[in-house]
Design a protein around this motif. Structure first.
Motif, PDB file in Angstrom:
ATOM      1  N   ASP A  84      -9.316  -6.725   8.401  1.00 39.69           N
ATOM      2  CA  ASP A  84      -9.192  -5.497   9.189  1.00 39.69           C
ATOM      3  C   ASP A  84      -7.884  -5.482   9.975  1.00 39.69           C
ATOM      4  O   ASP A  84      -7.208  -4.455  10.057  1.00 39.69           O
ATOM      5  CB  ASP A  84     -10.372  -5.342  10.146  1.00 39.69           C
ATOM      6  N   VAL A 131      -4.897  -4.824   7.540  1.00 37.82           N
ATOM      7  CA  VAL A 131      -4.857  -3.427   7.113  1.00 37.82           C
ATOM      8  C   VAL A 131      -4.410  -2.535   8.262  1.00 37.82           C
ATOM      9  O   VAL A 131      -3.606  -1.619   8.069  1.00 37.82           O
ATOM     10  CB  VAL A 131      -6.230  -2.983   6.551  1.00 37.82           C
ATOM     11  N   ALA A 132      -4.882  -2.803   9.472  1.00 41.82           N
ATOM     12  CA  ALA A 132      -4.502  -1.992  10.624  1.00 41.82           C
ATOM     13  C   ALA A 132      -3.005  -2.082  10.912  1.00 41.82           C
ATOM     14  O   ALA A 132      -2.411  -1.138  11.441  1.00 41.82           O
ATOM     15  CB  ALA A 132      -5.298  -2.420  11.850  1.00 41.82           C
ATOM     16  N   LEU A 160      -0.689  -2.298   8.640  1.00 44.22           N
ATOM     17  CA  LEU A 160       0.078  -1.612   7.598  1.00 44.22           C
ATOM     18  C   LEU A 160       0.411  -0.189   8.033  1.00 44.22           C
ATOM     19  O   LEU A 160      -0.334   0.434   8.796  1.00 44.22           O
ATOM     20  CB  LEU A 160      -0.735  -1.534   6.307  1.00 44.22           C
ATOM     21  N   ARG A 178       0.369   3.672   7.669  1.00 44.54           N
ATOM     22  CA  ARG A 178      -0.740   4.491   7.140  1.00 44.54           C
ATOM     23  C   ARG A 178      -0.565   4.805   5.651  1.00 44.54           C
ATOM     24  O   ARG A 178      -1.525   4.821   4.903  1.00 44.54           O
ATOM     25  CB  ARG A 178      -0.870   5.771   7.936  1.00 44.54           C
ATOM     26  N   ARG A 185       0.569   2.969   3.410  1.00 43.10           N
ATOM     27  CA  ARG A 185       0.338   1.781   2.582  1.00 43.10           C
ATOM     28  C   ARG A 185      -1.097   1.268   2.670  1.00 43.10           C
ATOM     29  O   ARG A 185      -1.451   0.328   1.990  1.00 43.10           O
ATOM     30  CB  ARG A 185       1.305   0.691   2.987  1.00 43.10           C
ATOM     31  N   ARG A 186      -1.910   1.879   3.522  1.00 49.01           N
ATOM     32  CA  ARG A 186      -3.303   1.427   3.691  1.00 49.01           C
ATOM     33  C   ARG A 186      -4.157   1.895   2.522  1.00 49.01           C
ATOM     34  O   ARG A 186      -3.954   2.980   1.988  1.00 49.01           O
ATOM     35  CB  ARG A 186      -3.891   2.009   4.980  1.00 49.01           C
TER      36      ARG A 186
END
Length: 56
Positions: free
Chosen positions: A43, A46-47, A49, A51, A53-54
């Motif tokens: 998490d 991903v946070a 990255l 937006r 690339r998420r």
């Protein structure tokens, strides 16, 4: 989690400023808690990255 498992879960020295931990997964930390650590790690990555690339 480090408070619940002293010595088995520690702050990683080289990346501790980012909140990463090292965990002894050879039975000292229950499997469900290891999964919690892995999920929290994913998490956080991903946070961080952009937006665009998420994963969706």
């Amino acid at each position: 989690m480090a408070r619940r498992h002293p010595g088995a879960v520690t702050v990683s020295a080289c990346v501790g400023r980012y909140g990463w931990n090292a965990a002894d997964v050879a039975g000292r930390v229950p499997g469900n808690e290891v999964r919690e650590l892995v999920d929290a790690c994913c998490d956080a990555v991903v946070a961080a990255l952009a937006r665009s690339r998420r994963p969706s």
